[in-house]
Every structure is written in C-alpha cells, then in structure tokens.
Design a protein around this motif. Sequence first.
Motif, PDB file in Angstrom:
ATOM      1  N   CYS A   1       2.430  18.086   5.764  1.00  0.00           N
ATOM      2  CA  CYS A   1       3.267  18.047   6.956  1.00  0.00           C
ATOM      3  C   CYS A   1       4.218  16.859   6.904  1.00  0.00           C
ATOM      4  N   GLY A   2       5.475  17.132   7.221  1.00  0.00           N
ATOM      5  CA  GLY A   2       6.511  16.128   7.096  1.00  0.00           C
ATOM      6  C   GLY A   2       6.779  15.378   8.385  1.00  0.00           C
TER       7      GLY A   2
ATOM      8  N   ASN B   1       7.584  20.176   5.264  1.00  0.00           N
ATOM      9  CA  ASN B   1       8.518  20.519   6.341  1.00  0.00           C
ATOM     10  C   ASN B   1       9.162  19.265   6.922  1.00  0.00           C
ATOM     11  N   VAL B   2      10.140  19.483   7.746  1.00  0.00           N
ATOM     12  CA  VAL B   2      10.735  18.433   8.582  1.00  0.00           C
ATOM     13  C   VAL B   2      10.819  19.004   9.994  1.00  0.00           C
ATOM     14  N   THR B   3      10.164  18.362  10.952  1.00  0.00           N
ATOM     15  CA  THR B   3      10.211  18.853  12.327  1.00  0.00           C
ATOM     16  C   THR B   3      11.488  18.327  12.978  1.00  0.00           C
ATOM     17  N   ASP B   4      12.584  19.003  12.666  1.00  0.00           N
ATOM     18  CA  ASP B   4      13.899  18.492  13.082  1.00  0.00           C
ATOM     19  C   ASP B   4      14.349  19.010  14.440  1.00  0.00           C
ATOM     20  N   VAL B   5      13.436  19.592  15.223  1.00  0.00           N
ATOM     21  CA  VAL B   5      13.649  19.780  16.655  1.00  0.00           C
ATOM     22  C   VAL B   5      12.284  19.700  17.313  1.00  0.00           C
ATOM     23  N   ASP B   6      12.135  18.757  18.233  1.00  0.00           N
ATOM     24  CA  ASP B   6      10.869  18.550  18.922  1.00  0.00           C
ATOM     25  C   ASP B   6      11.117  17.568  20.066  1.00  0.00           C
ATOM     26  N   ASP B   7      10.191  17.521  21.020  1.00  0.00           N
ATOM     27  CA  ASP B   7      10.384  16.676  22.197  1.00  0.00           C
ATOM     28  C   ASP B   7      10.657  15.209  21.850  1.00  0.00           C
ATOM     29  N   PRO B   8       9.867  14.575  20.955  1.00  0.00           N
ATOM     30  CA  PRO B   8      10.147  13.152  20.677  1.00  0.00           C
ATOM     31  C   PRO B   8      11.553  12.913  20.126  1.00  0.00           C
TER      32      PRO B   8
ATOM     33  N   GLU C   1       5.538  26.393  13.370  1.00  0.00           N
ATOM     34  CA  GLU C   1       6.576  25.999  12.401  1.00  0.00           C
ATOM     35  C   GLU C   1       5.978  25.851  11.002  1.00  0.00           C
ATOM     36  N   CYS C   2       4.924  25.057  10.897  1.00  0.00           N
ATOM     37  CA  CYS C   2       4.317  24.820   9.583  1.00  0.00           C
ATOM     38  C   CYS C   2       3.674  26.089   9.037  1.00  0.00           C
ATOM     39  N   VAL C   3       3.096  26.889   9.911  1.00  0.00           N
ATOM     40  CA  VAL C   3       2.457  28.136   9.470  1.00  0.00           C
ATOM     41  C   VAL C   3       3.485  29.066   8.831  1.00  0.00           C
TER      42      VAL C   3
ATOM     43  N   SER D   1      -4.805  30.727   1.657  1.00  0.00           N
ATOM     44  CA  SER D   1      -5.799  30.102   0.779  1.00  0.00           C
ATOM     45  C   SER D   1      -5.149  29.248  -0.310  1.00  0.00           C
ATOM     46  N   PHE D   2      -4.116  28.516   0.090  1.00  0.00           N
ATOM     47  CA  PHE D   2      -3.555  27.559  -0.873  1.00  0.00           C
ATOM     48  C   PHE D   2      -4.526  26.389  -1.007  1.00  0.00           C
ATOM     49  N   ASP D   3      -4.272  25.518  -1.965  1.00  0.00           N
ATOM     50  CA  ASP D   3      -5.302  24.565  -2.380  1.00  0.00           C
ATOM     51  C   ASP D   3      -5.516  23.413  -1.407  1.00  0.00           C
ATOM     52  N   VAL D   4      -4.434  22.791  -0.934  1.00  0.00           N
ATOM     53  CA  VAL D   4      -4.579  21.613  -0.072  1.00  0.00           C
ATOM     54  C   VAL D   4      -3.589  21.685   1.077  1.00  0.00           C
ATOM     55  N   GLN D   5      -4.112  21.493   2.295  1.00  0.00           N
ATOM     56  CA  GLN D   5      -3.297  21.218   3.474  1.00  0.00           C
ATOM     57  C   GLN D   5      -3.454  19.731   3.758  1.00  0.00           C
ATOM     58  N   GLY D   6      -2.350  18.996   3.733  1.00  0.00           N
ATOM     59  CA  GLY D   6      -2.448  17.555   3.833  1.00  0.00           C
ATOM     60  C   GLY D   6      -1.660  16.960   4.977  1.00  0.00           C
ATOM     61  N   GLY D   7      -2.059  15.758   5.367  1.00  0.00           N
ATOM     62  CA  GLY D   7      -1.354  15.002   6.393  1.00  0.00           C
ATOM     63  C   GLY D   7      -2.191  13.808   6.803  1.00  0.00           C
ATOM     64  N   GLY D   8      -1.728  13.089   7.805  1.00  0.00           N
ATOM     65  CA  GLY D   8      -2.490  11.973   8.333  1.00  0.00           C
ATOM     66  C   GLY D   8      -3.665  12.456   9.161  1.00  0.00           C
ATOM     67  N   SER D   9      -4.641  11.583   9.371  1.00  0.00           N
ATOM     68  CA  SER D   9      -5.835  11.983  10.119  1.00  0.00           C
ATOM     69  C   SER D   9      -5.525  12.318  11.573  1.00  0.00           C
ATOM     70  N   ASP D  10      -4.381  11.866  12.090  1.00  0.00           N
ATOM     71  CA  ASP D  10      -3.990  12.223  13.452  1.00  0.00           C
ATOM     72  C   ASP D  10      -3.526  13.665  13.563  1.00  0.00           C
ATOM     73  N   LEU D  11      -3.421  14.369  12.432  1.00  0.00           N
ATOM     74  CA  LEU D  11      -3.023  15.785  12.454  1.00  0.00           C
ATOM     75  C   LEU D  11      -4.220  16.733  12.412  1.00  0.00           C
TER      76      LEU D  11
END
Length: 409
Positions: free
Chosen positions: A43-44, A81-88, A227-229, A239-249
């Motif tokens: 996740c970007g 990805n890049v979440t280039d539209v979102d509330d923040p 979006e990411c899905v 069933s890809f190999d790794v879904q990655g990101g920070g622990s806050d995700l």
Amino acid sequence: MHAWPASEVPALPGKGRDLRIHDTATGGRVTLAPGPVARIYVCGITPYDATHMGHAATYNAFDLVQRVWLDTKRQVHYVQNVTDVDDPLLERAIRDGIDWVGLAERETALFREDMTALRMLPPQHYIGAVEAIPGIIPLVERLRDSGAAYELEGDIYFSVDADPHFGQVSNYDTELMRHLSAERGGDPDRPGKKNPLDPMLWMAAREGEPSWDGASLGAGRPGWHIECVAIALDHLGMSFDVQGGGSDLIFPHHEMGASHAQALTGEFPMAKAYVHAGMVGLDGEKMSKSRGNLVFVSRLRRDGVDPAAIRLALLSHHYRADWEWTDQVLQDAVERLGRWRAAVSRPDGPSADALVEELREALSDDLDAPAALAAVDRWAALQDAEGGTDESAPGLVSRAVDALLGVAL
C-alpha cells in the motif's frame, strides 16, 4: 502513473534461500515459495506531505522482500498504489489554499525522488486511485448486486457479514475493531448501518468535493479499501504472495480489503502472507503526518546526508519492531557507512564467500537486517585488523551489500 527508475541489482554467485516471514494472519512464520514470478502488493502513500522516516522504513522492508526473491533467481511482480484522492489530502489542500490535484502531483513527485535516492526498487505497476476508478465502479456494483453491499443515503457500504473469513487478518476483537475504525477513517457510529464496522465502498458526491460518474452508483468517489482491491485483483489476481504495509494498516485497511476481495471472488485468502512493518517514533510518539512530528527524507538529503546512511539507519532496526528515530541512530549509520566503504576500498581482503551466505541466511529469516549488518561489520573489522589476500573479496562484498541490502558502497 509512472514509478521511479530502477537501480541495477548485481547478480551474486550461487542462489538465495526461500523467505521465511512473519504472517500477521496466522501469528507465525510462513515459508514463501512462489513460482517463477513472486507477487507482492504494498500500500502506497496518501500524497499530502513529504516522505517521512516511517514511510521509508516500511518501503525499505518490502524492498528487502524483493531483493531476497531476486536472489533466488525469481522475477518479482510488484504493485503499489497512490491514494491520490482522500479526505486527508482534500483537507490539506483546503488548509493550504491550493488545488488538491496539484498537491497530490507535487508530493508524489517528491516521493519518487526519495525512493530513487534510497535505491528502493520500483513497482512494475504504480497506480493512482483516480486512474483506478473505472475498474472500481464495476466491483462495487457487483458487491451491491450480490447482496454483499447496501445503500445508505446514497452511499454504498460493504457488509462485513458477507465474508465468512472477516476478522482473520487482524484477529482483533470487536471492541478493538470498532475503536480502530473510528480512529482510522471509518464511521462506526453512523445510524442506519447494518454493522458498525461496515466500511464505505462508494461515497456519494458531496458539495465542494471531487466526484466522478459512478454509473448506477451515482456520482461520487471510492472508499479507501476498495481502491487497493481493484488494483491488486487487476494486476495480481487472488492469493498473491505478500500483502504489505505498516502495522497501522492491519485494521481496518487490510482486513477490509481482504474481505472485499474474498466476497467478490469467492476465493480465500486474498494474500498468502500479510506482512506489516513497525512504526517509527520521534520524541516518544509514532511519527505521523497528523501529529506533525516528522523527519523527512528529502530534508535530510537537502542537509547533505548520504542516502546510503539513511538506508543503513533503517536497516539497523528489525522491520517489525517499533523504534525511535534519533540523531544518534543517524550518526551510527554514517559511521558504519564510512567503515564499510573504507573496508571495500582496499585491493584485497578476507574471503567474503561465507559473508554472502550469512547475509542470505539473515535476510531469509524474517528479514533480519540487523543480523546482516552485524555480519558485514565483522568482515569489515577483520579487514581492518588483519586484511587478507583475496583480491575478489572487496568487490564481492560491495556487490552483496548492494544486491541484498540496497546500499551502494
């Protein structure tokens, strides 16, 4: 959307080991043995501010995953990805009185520069949420039409009860899920929802906010998780190999994304391993944009800090650990980089064959970068104390450190 240029990864003699890595969903280590092509989704950023050390630590972890796989002579299919539209992002643009599109483009460009400087291997597909919208809309329609989603005052929500595996990524209890949902962009207290945890798939157009034609969904914009899905399913499949990101995700983002995908396809799991990097703190608190307690990669670079030293500072901590950024962490990395470069600058040295295998073993063991650094430290100390007669050793060490750790000596 384009990614950043790839640095060359030197080929090493022999072959690396399969990666044993901690899987959040099972709570233990799994051995990943992909086919000829390993598949990873990370996740970007939401591009409303520059790349801070927390970002850098996360992407460094998954850069190591790629390097371990490449050393096993596999190809890697990496999507981000890049979440280039979102509330923040919209809130920051309003606060600063600038166009949200320009803000996203500016910060994404700076992120690319930081990733290039840090020698992070780029994704093959670097996809913005906005460009993914045409693929998101039919997925939301499918979920709604199958009964896995419902409408509430024009908004479309996913029903977590539609996925029998919901909760199996985080394994959190309902109370914690509800707390984190409220803290991380959800709306568990909204009246009319079937379940307080149900996340939004499609937000109906709000006055003064960007929106897109959603066909049968009406005008609006996508929720965060779908979006990411959409991007992952389009480029990697299930069933890809790794879904990655920070622990806050872990929750709600990865939990909800897995449930969306599983409800859409009827397959389980979305990913074979859910891998999460720890949080980087500053002055006793998690480093985050919302708190404003940030150390920026770009600022360090402008101050003349060698990006290789920044990378060594990241590598000195295990990727799953929560740790604190300090001036001493950076100073230790600068000094280590100097010792390593001095050691490989000599015309010969102690044999490095065993070192290469030590690096491979450390990194294949849940990305134990601190152990890998300690192994190079020992070789450099031996070089300094005794030297050696192997003319190929300094070059092999340089190539191994570059290929496996991403640090150019």
